[in-house]
Design a protein around this motif. Structure first.
Motif, mmCIF file in Angstrom:
data_model
loop_
_atom_site.group_PDB
_atom_site.id
_atom_site.type_symbol
_atom_site.label_atom_id
_atom_site.label_comp_id
_atom_site.label_asym_id
_atom_site.label_seq_id
_atom_site.Cartn_x
_atom_site.Cartn_y
_atom_site.Cartn_z
ATOM 1 N N ILE A 164 2.279 6.254 -7.265
ATOM 2 C CA ILE A 164 1.244 7.011 -7.971
ATOM 3 C C ILE A 164 1.367 8.508 -7.735
ATOM 4 O O ILE A 164 1.135 9.306 -8.652
ATOM 5 C CB ILE A 164 -0.152 6.512 -7.559
ATOM 6 N N TRP A 165 1.732 8.927 -6.524
ATOM 7 C CA TRP A 165 1.700 10.358 -6.194
ATOM 8 C C TRP A 165 3.074 10.984 -5.953
ATOM 9 O O TRP A 165 3.148 12.172 -5.690
ATOM 10 C CB TRP A 165 0.813 10.597 -4.979
ATOM 11 N N ARG A 166 4.139 10.221 -6.028
ATOM 12 C CA ARG A 166 5.455 10.791 -5.751
ATOM 13 C C ARG A 166 6.499 10.475 -6.816
ATOM 14 O O ARG A 166 7.688 10.693 -6.598
ATOM 15 C CB ARG A 166 5.962 10.300 -4.381
ATOM 16 N N THR A 167 6.086 9.946 -7.950
ATOM 17 C CA THR A 167 7.038 9.635 -9.004
ATOM 18 C C THR A 167 6.558 10.194 -10.341
ATOM 19 O O THR A 167 5.364 10.459 -10.533
ATOM 20 C CB THR A 167 7.261 8.117 -9.159
ATOM 21 N N ARG A 168 7.487 10.338 -11.248
ATOM 22 C CA ARG A 168 7.154 10.827 -12.585
ATOM 23 C C ARG A 168 6.263 9.828 -13.321
ATOM 24 O O ARG A 168 5.327 10.212 -14.031
ATOM 25 C CB ARG A 168 8.443 11.056 -13.371
ATOM 26 N N CYS B 200 0.837 -1.214 0.000
ATOM 27 C CA CYS B 200 0.000 0.000 0.000
ATOM 28 C C CYS B 200 0.866 1.255 0.000
ATOM 29 O O CYS B 200 0.625 2.199 -0.766
ATOM 30 C CB CYS B 200 -0.914 0.010 1.221
ATOM 31 N N ILE B 201 1.882 1.270 0.849
ATOM 32 C CA ILE B 201 2.779 2.429 0.931
ATOM 33 C C ILE B 201 3.541 2.599 -0.378
ATOM 34 O O ILE B 201 3.700 3.713 -0.900
ATOM 35 C CB ILE B 201 3.745 2.273 2.114
ATOM 36 N N GLY B 202 3.997 1.475 -0.942
ATOM 37 C CA GLY B 202 4.739 1.540 -2.202
ATOM 38 C C GLY B 202 3.889 2.062 -3.343
ATOM 39 O O GLY B 202 4.372 2.871 -4.159
ATOM 40 N N LEU C 67 1.128 -7.094 -8.782
ATOM 41 C CA LEU C 67 0.496 -6.985 -7.465
ATOM 42 C C LEU C 67 -0.491 -8.128 -7.228
ATOM 43 O O LEU C 67 -0.555 -8.691 -6.127
ATOM 44 C CB LEU C 67 -0.217 -5.637 -7.337
ATOM 45 N N ALA C 68 -1.264 -8.471 -8.258
ATOM 46 C CA ALA C 68 -2.199 -9.593 -8.112
ATOM 47 C C ALA C 68 -1.443 -10.893 -7.875
ATOM 48 O O ALA C 68 -1.851 -11.721 -7.044
ATOM 49 C CB ALA C 68 -3.080 -9.702 -9.362
#
Length: 373
Positions: free
Chosen positions: A220-224, A213-215, A260-261
């Motif tokens: 999604i919100w901290r990488t290009r 979840c953290i990864g 992930l699945a």
């Protein structure tokens, strides 16, 4: 027009949907002559009333976190991945192969290798529909759901004809070596004085799911790359104009989603069964769709929604066991939750959004009358 606050979108809308689902579930229970309040108390007691109950709830929640995150990542790129079920099955195959045929000195090393194997097999299975979408224009919904059946048929063939130990009838692999057994919550949190989580399948995979979840949040919100995924999902034409390759985004999003699945297998194959069996996924890939929708494709929302569905699964099992409620009624209750939190989301969202728009609208300025000359 003023938009609805983020907190209302993330918390209030799912909460109202959940209350509506509970209301109609109570009506269903009353219609078959059961007491909804007693049923609720039995579900709560059976899912969170003891460490044993928590062990099963968290075990199911772990599966749903992985599949929910898988669907959520694809959703950000506006790709509806319905193939998490098949990708999780192939992930189980990868986990089983490394656990059976590689010698491990310790479970921690086995866990790392199994995560990589499960992710690799799941991503490889998702790569084919992704390529067909990116290069041939095949719809991702159709191809991924078809690949679920292909994955199931492939797994049946391998377990019956290739991986099943000789002399046995059950279509399953041999048990994994002791070095590939993951620590259960019972072993981790019990002491000489107190035994906790006795017999429950929850294991260290739960913490891997939390780390996932953290990864995903960071991705999604901290990488290009995450920005490109979201930009492509919001407007493909604008993303193309900005130089973002649709082929790259489709392939990368589906590879991450499938990986992930596939990682779900460390929980149900490596952590619980300690071997690969048929139907080990048990529909968790499809539940992941509802989890992602209810969690608004945000990792924190997915985590909370997975806990809810873990509660429903374990509480529903206890309800079917100890009450006279048919098992089919439990499925109806779960379906109502999925219906209101997923399919009928806009029915709940629209009136709440209108209320916030009406409340947040600035008052009209009063017209001042000019004195007559």
């Amino acid at each position: 027009m003023n938009r609805m606050p983020t907190w209302a979108d993330v918390i209030l809308v799912p909460l109202v949907s959940l209350l509506l689902a509970a209301f109609f579930s109570a009506i269903v229970l009353l219609a078959i002559g059961e007491n909804p309040w007693e049923a609720l108390k039995l579900m709560v007691e059976g899912s969170v009333g003891s460490t044993y109950a928590w062990g099963y709830t968290l075990y199911y929640a772990t599966n749903f976190i992985f599949t929910g995150l898988a669907v959520a990542v694809a959703n950000h790129a506006k790709l509806f991945n319905i193939g998490a079920e098949g990708q999780a099955q192939l992930g189980g195959l990868g986990v089983a192969l490394v656990c059976l045929f590689l010698p491990f000195p310790h479970w921690s090393i086995a866990l790392i290798v199994a995560i990589c194997a499960g992710a690799l097999f799941g991503a490889a299975w998702a790569a084919i529909p992704a390529f067909l979408q990116a290069k041939r224009g095949s719809h991702i919904v159709i191809t991924t759901i078809m690949f679920n059946f292909i994955a199931n048929a492939l797994l049946v063939y391998l377990l019956v004809n290739v991986l099943k130990p000789s002399g046995t009838m059950e279509p399953a692999t041999a048990s994994f070596p002791d070095a590939a057994h993951l620590p259960s919550f019972n072993a981790m949190f019990s002491s000489e004085e107190t035994v906790r989580f006795r017999g429950a399948p929850a294991n260290v995979s739960f913490f891997v799911a939390v780390a996932a979840c953290i990864g995903v949040w960071a991705l999604i919100w901290r990488t290009r790359l995450g920005y490109q995924l979201r930009a492509f999902g919001h407007s493909e034409s604008a993303a193309r104009y900005a130089g973002i390759s649709p082929t790259k985004i489709i392939m990368v999003a589906m590879l991450i989603s499938g990986g992930l699945a596939g990682c779900m297998a460390i929980n149900n194959v490596m952590g619980e069964a300690e071997r690969l069996v048929l139907n080990s996924v048990e529909g968790a890939g499809f539940i992941g769709i509802a989890v992602a929708l209810m969690g608004r494709s945000h990792p924190f929302g997915v985590f909370l929604a997975a806990l809810l569905f873990g509660f429903l699964y374990q509480g529903g099992a206890e309800l079917a066991l100890w009450a006279s409620i048919p098992r089919e009624m439990i499925v109806v209750i779960q379906a109502l939750v999925i219906l209101f939190t997923g399919a009928l989301d806009n029915m709940v969202r629209a009136p709440i959004e209108r209320i916030f728009n009406r409340v947040g609208r600035p008052p009209k300025p009063e017209r001042k009358l000019e004195p007559a000359e």
